[in-house]
Design a protein around this motif. Structure first.
Motif, PDB file in Angstrom:
ATOM      1  N   CYS A  95       0.806  -1.223   0.000  1.00  0.00           N
ATOM      2  CA  CYS A  95       0.000   0.000   0.000  1.00  0.00           C
ATOM      3  C   CYS A  95       0.840   1.273   0.000  1.00  0.00           C
ATOM      4  O   CYS A  95       0.322   2.351  -0.303  1.00  0.00           O
ATOM      5  CB  CYS A  95      -0.947   0.006   1.195  1.00  0.00           C
ATOM      6  SG  CYS A  95      -2.241  -1.253   1.099  1.00  0.00           S
ATOM      7  N   THR A  96       2.115   1.164   0.366  1.00  0.00           N
ATOM      8  CA  THR A  96       2.986   2.341   0.320  1.00  0.00           C
ATOM      9  C   THR A  96       3.570   2.566  -1.070  1.00  0.00           C
ATOM     10  O   THR A  96       4.236   3.580  -1.308  1.00  0.00           O
ATOM     11  CB  THR A  96       4.153   2.214   1.326  1.00  0.00           C
ATOM     12  OG1 THR A  96       5.028   1.158   0.918  1.00  0.00           O
ATOM     13  CG2 THR A  96       3.641   1.944   2.726  1.00  0.00           C
ATOM     14  N   LYS A  97       3.295   1.629  -1.987  1.00  0.00           N
ATOM     15  CA  LYS A  97       3.855   1.712  -3.348  1.00  0.00           C
ATOM     16  C   LYS A  97       2.799   1.306  -4.365  1.00  0.00           C
ATOM     17  O   LYS A  97       3.066   0.510  -5.267  1.00  0.00           O
ATOM     18  CB  LYS A  97       5.080   0.804  -3.465  1.00  0.00           C
ATOM     19  CG  LYS A  97       6.194   1.098  -2.468  1.00  0.00           C
ATOM     20  CD  LYS A  97       7.291   0.044  -2.549  1.00  0.00           C
ATOM     21  CE  LYS A  97       8.372   0.283  -1.500  1.00  0.00           C
ATOM     22  NZ  LYS A  97       9.405  -0.780  -1.529  1.00  0.00           N
ATOM     23  N   ASN A  99       0.453   0.893  -7.440  1.00  0.00           N
ATOM     24  CA  ASN A  99       0.625   1.098  -8.880  1.00  0.00           C
ATOM     25  C   ASN A  99      -0.645   0.621  -9.563  1.00  0.00           C
ATOM     26  O   ASN A  99      -0.723  -0.503 -10.051  1.00  0.00           O
ATOM     27  CB  ASN A  99       1.842   0.338  -9.393  1.00  0.00           C
ATOM     28  CG  ASN A  99       2.095   0.577 -10.865  1.00  0.00           C
ATOM     29  OD1 ASN A  99       1.603   1.558 -11.438  1.00  0.00           O
ATOM     30  ND2 ASN A  99       2.824  -0.324 -11.495  1.00  0.00           N
ATOM     31  N   SER A 129       1.128   7.521  -1.299  1.00  0.00           N
ATOM     32  CA  SER A 129       0.667   6.544  -2.274  1.00  0.00           C
ATOM     33  C   SER A 129      -0.825   6.688  -2.536  1.00  0.00           C
ATOM     34  O   SER A 129      -1.282   6.640  -3.686  1.00  0.00           O
ATOM     35  CB  SER A 129       0.998   5.130  -1.773  1.00  0.00           C
ATOM     36  OG  SER A 129       0.687   4.149  -2.724  1.00  0.00           O
ATOM     37  N   GLU A 132      -1.631   9.872  -4.606  1.00  0.00           N
ATOM     38  CA  GLU A 132      -1.386   9.735  -6.047  1.00  0.00           C
ATOM     39  C   GLU A 132      -2.508   9.008  -6.779  1.00  0.00           C
ATOM     40  O   GLU A 132      -2.590   9.055  -8.011  1.00  0.00           O
ATOM     41  CB  GLU A 132      -0.069   8.997  -6.278  1.00  0.00           C
ATOM     42  CG  GLU A 132       1.162   9.791  -5.861  1.00  0.00           C
ATOM     43  CD  GLU A 132       2.433   8.964  -5.924  1.00  0.00           C
ATOM     44  OE1 GLU A 132       2.364   7.799  -6.394  1.00  0.00           O
ATOM     45  OE2 GLU A 132       3.491   9.479  -5.511  1.00  0.00           O
ATOM     46  N   HIS A 133      -3.391   8.343  -6.013  1.00  0.00           N
ATOM     47  CA  HIS A 133      -4.450   7.561  -6.642  1.00  0.00           C
ATOM     48  C   HIS A 133      -5.850   8.114  -6.368  1.00  0.00           C
ATOM     49  O   HIS A 133      -6.849   7.431  -6.592  1.00  0.00           O
ATOM     50  CB  HIS A 133      -4.359   6.101  -6.189  1.00  0.00           C
ATOM     51  CG  HIS A 133      -3.193   5.378  -6.796  1.00  0.00           C
ATOM     52  ND1 HIS A 133      -1.913   5.493  -6.302  1.00  0.00           N
ATOM     53  CD2 HIS A 133      -3.114   4.548  -7.871  1.00  0.00           C
ATOM     54  CE1 HIS A 133      -1.097   4.748  -7.048  1.00  0.00           C
ATOM     55  NE2 HIS A 133      -1.797   4.181  -7.988  1.00  0.00           N
TER      56      HIS A 133
END
Length: 256
Positions: A95-97, A99, A129, A132-133
């Motif tokens: 969850c910290t990365k 994509n 993260s 960004e989403h």
């Protein structure tokens, strides 16, 4: 201080079927999340586990993506979604990365999963993260246990008893050691399983959980581009007070 090695903190989730047996019927968090859900966007559930919330939301017509680090939990979630005849994208990601190919108006994470982010760095990385989403003004909802000081003694020992999915009696001895400097509780469980009063198995597992304080949370949220819309003391939307069991945060991404 380095970021989490999450894979080393997943012993509690070794048996997804037992996890469902203990927690699958819990739905108190669903009503609040539905208030912020929109069918205009795909909704992101973080640490979705076996789909306890992802699946009923999909059954209500929401497009869902479920993210978890534990492949065993995700595999059970996929089987349950198939049985429920709903289409959900489940993905194994940190969850910290994240994509993901989408941006959403809502991301949420329940079950006190926020406490798995043990360091300041990993908490920041989670928020960034998620940021960004989300679309502008998007909402992030999550919960974490309220650090009631009188309950965070240096060593806490207690016993729990219950009947498992196989009808066996289970006695669990818990020993939690809280470090006031790191704000992390190291929780160890010794489990004895009985059938017809005969001991048939013994198990041990553990988990580390970070406690964060309300003022600390306010700065964390603001520093990562969010504002707190509301904070509750539980999923029933009661006010947060010193003795509240939980802190439930509804955070909105700040617009430029």
């Amino acid at each position: 201080m380095t970021q989490n090695i999450f894979e080393g903190n997943l012993e509690k989730y070794a048996d997804p079927e037992m996890y469902d047996y203990l927690y699958d019927k819990y739905q108190k968090d669903l009503s609040l999340i539905l208030k912020w859900a929109s069918q205009d966007y795909t909704i992101i559930e973080l640490a979705c586990g076996t789909g306890r919330l992802t699946i009923p939301m999909a059954q209500r017509g929401f497009r869902m993506i479920g993210i978890d680090l534990h492949e065993g939990m995700l595999e059970r979630a996929r089987r349950k979604a198939e049985q429920a005849e709903v289409t959900i994208e489940f993905a194994q990601q940190d969850c910290t990365k994240l994509n993901l190919p989408v941006k959403s108006s809502l991301a949420f994470m329940t079950g006190n999963s926020f406490q798995h982010f043990l360091t300041n760095e990993s908490q920041d990385a989670l928020f960034q993260s998620v940021h960004e989403h989300l679309v502008d003004g998007g909402v992030f909802i999550f919960d974490t246990r309220n650090p009631v000081l009188k309950e965070l003694s240096a060593v806490d020992e207690y016993v729990e008893k219950y009947v498992d999915k196989n009808g066996n009696q289970v006695i669990e001895n818990h020993r939690d050691i809280y470090d006031h400097l790191t704000q992390i509780s190291d929780c160890r469980t010794h489990r004895r399983i009985y059938r017809d009063n005969t001991l048939i198995a013994e198990e041990q597992d553990g988990i580390s959980l970070r406690y964060s304080f309300p003022q600390e949370m306010e700065r964390l949220v603001a520093a990562n581009g969010f504002e707190i819309v509301q904070v509750y003391g539980d999923w029933d939307e009661n006010d947060l007070h010193a003795e509240s069991v939980s802190m439930v945060y509804v955070c909105r991404m700040k617009t430029a």
